[in-house]
Design a protein around this motif. Structure first.
Motif, short mmCIF file in Angstrom:
data_model
loop_
_atom_site.label_atom_id
_atom_site.label_comp_id
_atom_site.label_asym_id
_atom_site.label_seq_id
_atom_site.Cartn_x
_atom_site.Cartn_y
_atom_site.Cartn_z
N MET A 91 0.76 -0.96 0.09
CA MET A 91 -0.19 -0.21 -0.34
C MET A 91 0.93 0.90 0.08
SD MET A 91 -2.60 0.84 2.49
CE MET A 91 -3.65 -0.60 2.28
N ALA A 92 0.11 2.19 -0.95
CA ALA A 92 1.45 3.33 -0.96
C ALA A 92 0.82 4.96 -0.94
CB ALA A 92 2.39 3.59 -2.44
N PHE A 93 0.66 4.56 0.08
CA PHE A 93 0.09 6.08 0.64
C PHE A 93 -0.16 6.99 -0.35
CE2 PHE A 93 0.37 3.62 4.65
CZ PHE A 93 -0.59 2.67 4.55
N ARG A 94 -1.00 8.04 -0.37
CA ARG A 94 -0.89 8.88 -1.07
C ARG A 94 -1.49 10.47 -0.44
NH1 ARG A 94 -4.35 6.15 -4.57
NH2 ARG A 94 -6.27 6.94 -3.59
N SER A 95 -1.25 10.51 0.91
CA SER A 95 -1.48 11.75 1.57
C SER A 95 -0.92 13.27 1.93
CB SER A 95 -1.62 11.22 2.98
OG SER A 95 -0.19 10.68 3.26
N GLU A 149 -5.78 3.09 20.61
CA GLU A 149 -5.51 2.67 19.34
C GLU A 149 -4.09 2.18 19.29
OE1 GLU A 149 -9.94 3.28 18.00
OE2 GLU A 149 -8.22 3.79 18.65
N ILE A 150 -3.69 3.82 18.37
CA ILE A 150 -2.12 3.81 18.23
C ILE A 150 -1.57 3.46 19.49
CG2 ILE A 150 -0.73 5.65 17.61
CD1 ILE A 150 -2.30 4.72 15.65
N LYS A 151 -1.55 4.36 20.93
CA LYS A 151 -1.32 3.83 21.93
C LYS A 151 -1.28 2.43 22.14
CE LYS A 151 -1.74 8.25 23.91
NZ LYS A 151 -0.81 8.68 24.51
N ALA A 152 -1.97 1.31 22.00
CA ALA A 152 -2.45 0.25 21.96
C ALA A 152 -1.02 -0.33 21.48
CB ALA A 152 -3.63 -0.71 22.03
N LEU A 153 -0.95 -0.42 19.95
CA LEU A 153 -0.15 -0.70 19.22
C LEU A 153 1.29 -0.35 19.72
CD1 LEU A 153 0.69 -2.48 16.99
CD2 LEU A 153 -0.17 0.04 15.48
N ALA A 154 1.64 0.88 19.93
CA ALA A 154 2.93 1.65 20.36
C ALA A 154 3.80 0.71 21.55
CB ALA A 154 3.09 2.98 20.71
N GLN A 155 2.64 0.43 22.50
CA GLN A 155 3.22 -0.96 23.38
C GLN A 155 2.67 -2.15 23.01
OE1 GLN A 155 3.45 0.52 27.24
NE2 GLN A 155 4.75 -1.51 26.69
N ARG A 156 2.37 -2.76 22.33
CA ARG A 156 2.77 -3.95 21.78
C ARG A 156 4.57 -4.49 21.29
NH1 ARG A 156 -2.74 -3.81 20.54
NH2 ARG A 156 -2.16 -4.01 18.05
N MET A 202 -2.75 -1.15 10.59
CA MET A 202 -2.72 0.29 10.52
C MET A 202 -2.83 1.03 9.25
SD MET A 202 0.89 0.86 12.02
CE MET A 202 2.07 -0.69 11.98
N ALA A 203 -2.90 -0.62 8.08
CA ALA A 203 -3.62 0.35 6.95
C ALA A 203 -5.01 0.23 6.89
CB ALA A 203 -2.91 -0.87 6.37
N GLN A 204 -5.89 -0.60 7.79
CA GLN A 204 -7.10 -0.41 7.95
C GLN A 204 -7.62 1.04 8.67
OE1 GLN A 204 -9.05 -4.15 9.82
NE2 GLN A 204 -8.26 -5.00 8.35
N TRP A 205 -6.84 1.71 10.12
CA TRP A 205 -7.58 2.32 10.65
C TRP A 205 -6.54 3.75 10.09
CZ3 TRP A 205 -3.68 0.60 15.03
CH2 TRP A 205 -4.39 -0.10 16.01
N TYR A 206 -6.37 3.31 9.12
CA TYR A 206 -5.40 4.72 7.80
C TYR A 206 -7.04 4.76 7.01
CZ TYR A 206 -2.42 8.23 5.47
OH TYR A 206 -2.00 9.12 4.79
N GLN A 218 -10.40 4.06 7.78
CA GLN A 218 -10.18 4.60 8.44
C GLN A 218 -10.90 5.86 9.23
OE1 GLN A 218 -11.61 2.13 12.15
NE2 GLN A 218 -12.91 3.22 12.67
N TRP A 219 -9.92 6.80 9.23
CA TRP A 219 -9.42 7.82 9.87
C TRP A 219 -8.94 8.77 8.59
CZ3 TRP A 219 -5.40 5.28 13.93
CH2 TRP A 219 -5.74 4.14 14.91
N PHE A 220 -8.72 8.58 7.64
CA PHE A 220 -8.09 9.22 6.90
C PHE A 220 -8.61 9.43 5.97
CE2 PHE A 220 -4.11 8.42 9.83
CZ PHE A 220 -4.69 9.75 9.98
N GLY A 221 -9.22 8.46 5.66
CA GLY A 221 -10.56 8.39 4.32
C GLY A 221 -9.41 7.77 2.91
N THR A 222 -9.04 7.31 2.93
CA THR A 222 -8.43 7.49 1.92
C THR A 222 -7.35 5.81 2.47
OG1 THR A 222 -5.84 8.12 0.36
CG2 THR A 222 -5.50 8.36 2.74
N SER A 223 -7.29 5.45 0.96
CA SER A 223 -6.54 3.76 0.09
C SER A 223 -5.77 4.16 -0.39
CB SER A 223 -7.80 3.21 0.17
OG SER A 223 -8.21 3.55 -1.16
N GLY A 224 -4.85 2.72 -0.74
CA GLY A 224 -3.55 2.61 -0.88
C GLY A 224 -3.47 1.94 -2.47
N SER A 225 -2.86 2.92 -3.02
CA SER A 225 -2.36 1.77 -4.46
C SER A 225 -1.90 0.26 -4.85
CB SER A 225 -2.55 2.64 -5.33
OG SER A 225 -1.43 3.58 -5.33
#
Length: 229
Positions: A1-5, A91-98, A216-220, A222-229
């Motif tokens: 996934m290449a983010f276009r943000s 969610e980010i904080k929990a992932l960071a701790q893991r 992380m890709a799913q969160w991206y 969901q939260w930022f309304g864009t998908s990768g190509s």
């Protein structure tokens, strides 16, 4: 996934891909036609590896992987520790701790194995250390993704995260390519791994980090309304 943000995000992924290729050539030299150090007698120097001579140039693929993966893990931990402070979303904080927990445990295990197998502590990774990739200083990640703590570009990457206006977005844009590089390193290292316990750890790294990439890709999306190509 290449983010276009952002343009910077595209630069990060481009540099990460180039660095991953260099790491592949170091971890699996047969990919570029160089002799395989795992098949080279211990008394013979390993040509074409950019390691220099001496004991470091004679170490196995397992030693090479550990020396390179520890700073890569340290880079992820450094970013994750920053996320515990700056992230807005739980969610980010929990992932960071893991990430901190799992990769710290893996670093400890790899250090123990290295001392057990090679009779010395893990040497520092870096240009001129004997374990460099022959990349030169120009392989720095610019304003984006570094490969690990003490590796080119990592300090720049952390500084960018410290000041990112949208930390959660920047964290995902940096951690996904960092994880992808880790997955590539671990999956290709399995080709030459001599110790079964290290091969099991490499497989676990691939599994866990691949799952985290997908999350992380799913969160991206969901939260930022864009998908990768």
């Amino acid at each position: 996934m290449a983010f276009r943000s952002t343009h910077a995000g595209r630069i990060r992924l481009t540099w990460a891909g180039a660095a991953a290729t260099a790491l592949l050539l170091t971890l699996h030299p047969s990919a570029r036609g160089a002799p395989d150090p795992a098949a080279t007698p211990p008394s013979a120097p390993v040509p074409g590896m950019g390691w220099g001579g001496g004991a470091m140039g004679q170490r196995s693929a397992d030693a090479r992987f550990i020396v390179m993966m520890i700073p890569h893990h340290q880079g992820a931990i450094a970013m994750a520790e920053l996320a515990l402070i700056r992230a807005r979303r739980p969610e980010i904080k929990a992932l960071a701790q893991r990430i901190i927990t799992s990769q710290s445990r893996e670093i400890t295990q790899m250090r123990q194995w290295y001392r057990q197998w090679y009779g010395t502590d893990v040497p520092a990774w870096g240009i001129g250390s004997g374990y460099g990739m022959g990349m030169g200083h120009g392989m720095g990640m610019g304003g984006g993704m570094g490969m690990g703590w003490g590796m080119p570009g990592m300090a720049t990457s952390l500084e960018a995260l410290k000041t990112a206006p949208d930390f959660d977005r920047a964290f995902i844009e940096q951690m996904i390519p960092h994880h992808r590089m880790g997955v590539m390193m671990a999956s290709h290292a399995e080709w030459n791994t001599q110790h079964p316990q290290l091969r099991e750890l490499e497989a676990e790294m691939v599994r866990v980090q691949s799952q985290e990439i997908e999350q992380m890709a799913q969160w991206y999306r969901q939260w930022f309304g864009t998908s990768g190509s």
